[in-house]
Motif scaffolding. Structure first.
Motif, mmCIF file in Angstrom:
data_model
loop_
_atom_site.group_PDB
_atom_site.id
_atom_site.type_symbol
_atom_site.label_atom_id
_atom_site.label_comp_id
_atom_site.label_asym_id
_atom_site.label_seq_id
_atom_site.Cartn_x
_atom_site.Cartn_y
_atom_site.Cartn_z
ATOM 1 N N TYR A 32 0.843 -1.182 0.000
ATOM 2 C CA TYR A 32 0.000 0.000 0.000
ATOM 3 C C TYR A 32 0.894 1.253 0.000
ATOM 4 C CZ TYR A 32 -4.458 -2.306 0.987
ATOM 5 O OH TYR A 32 -5.608 -3.042 0.906
ATOM 6 N N ARG A 91 3.919 0.233 2.473
ATOM 7 C CA ARG A 91 3.685 -0.638 3.615
ATOM 8 C C ARG A 91 3.027 -1.924 3.150
ATOM 9 N NH1 ARG A 91 0.113 0.588 8.973
ATOM 10 N NH2 ARG A 91 1.462 -0.501 10.435
ATOM 11 N N ASP A 92 3.532 -3.035 3.669
ATOM 12 C CA ASP A 92 2.992 -4.336 3.315
ATOM 13 C C ASP A 92 1.511 -4.408 3.641
ATOM 14 O OD1 ASP A 92 3.604 -7.304 2.699
ATOM 15 O OD2 ASP A 92 2.495 -7.349 4.600
ATOM 16 N N TYR A 93 0.757 -5.153 2.868
ATOM 17 C CA TYR A 93 -0.696 -5.219 2.991
ATOM 18 C C TYR A 93 -1.160 -5.661 4.367
ATOM 19 C CZ TYR A 93 -0.896 -10.310 2.891
ATOM 20 O OH TYR A 93 -0.763 -11.617 3.200
ATOM 21 N N GLY A 95 -0.135 -4.685 7.143
ATOM 22 C CA GLY A 95 -0.333 -3.460 7.901
ATOM 23 C C GLY A 95 0.043 -3.514 9.349
ATOM 24 N N LEU A 99 6.130 1.783 10.367
ATOM 25 C CA LEU A 99 6.388 2.650 9.223
ATOM 26 C C LEU A 99 7.875 2.970 9.162
ATOM 27 C CD1 LEU A 99 3.387 5.067 9.727
ATOM 28 C CD2 LEU A 99 3.626 3.387 7.909
#
Lengths: 111, 117
Positions: A32, A91-93, A95, A99
């Motif tokens: 994302y 960011r990987d899905y 979540g 960050l």
């Protein structure tokens, strides 16, 4: 997390639209695109995020390129309170990961 | 309004003092919180991941014996800078996520500015 590239700084006139670019050529299919901003002497603040389609909220719009290798944060009418450092973060899905902040773009707004 | 509260906002103390910073999620439970450090003119650097009921996970180069993290409840994580020295002076920021998974936003505290004399 994949890397993003943003201009170091940008300048805008008050009440004009601002387009903040972000390149993320190594983005994976499950990443994302998140945008946060940090006002002076404050913690970061969530702005917007998206996956493939363009997104709008009360703060901004996010335009995502068809190949997802770049995106643009759009502030429709810059105000003096929008002067901040803007961070584009992948960011990987899932979540649940932290960050990872790059250098961001310092936006100056001129009255 | 703020969903993550950080306290104190700023602290000035003498070298050798230990300083505790609190991070609270105000109206939600956070099994995971994150601690960042930011030096002037630089970006945020992740220090550690704080996990409720278990040991924190530290990033490479962060001394776990110097930066003690305790996540004793689902709404509170603390960072203690032990025997602080001038080089530890920095802006410390915590964050938490309201909902697990699926790319929910991170909520950040307003930071703690630490100055060691």
């Amino acid at each position: 997390d994949a890397k993003t590239t943003q201009p170091n700084s940008m300048e805008s006139n008050e009440e004009e639209p601002v387009h903040l670019p972000c390149n993320h050529s190594t983005i994976s299919g499950t990443d994302y695109i998140h945008w946060y901003r940090q006002l002076p002497s404050q913690g970061p603040e969530y702005v917007i995020h998206g996956l493939t389609s363009n997104v709008n909220n009360r703060m901004a719009s996010l335009a995502i390129a068809e190949d997802r290798k770049s995106s643009t944060l759009i502030l429709h009418r810059a105000t003096l309170r929008d002067a901040a450092v803007y961070y584009c973060i992948l960011r990987d899905y899932s979540g649940n990961t932290p960050l990872v902040f790059g250098k961001g773009t310092r936006l100056s707004v001129i009255a | 309004g703020a969903v993550v509260s950080q306290h104190p906002s700023w602290v000035i103390c003498k070298s050798g003092t230990s300083v505790k910073i609190e991070c609270r999620s105000l109206d939600f439970q956070a099994t995971t919180m994150f601690w960042y450090r930011q030096f002037p003119k630089q970006s945020l650097m992740l220090m550690a991941t704080s996990n409720e009921g278990s040991k924190a996970t530290y990033e490479q180069g962060v001394e776990k014996d110097k930066f003690l993290i305790n996540h004793a409840s689902l709404t509170l994580s603390t960072l203690t800078v032990t025997s602080a020295h001038p080089e530890d002076s920095s802006f410390y920021i915590c964050s938490a996520q309201r909902w697990q998974g699926r790319n929910q936003p991170q909520h950040f505290g307003d930071g703690t500015r630490l100055s060691i004399l």
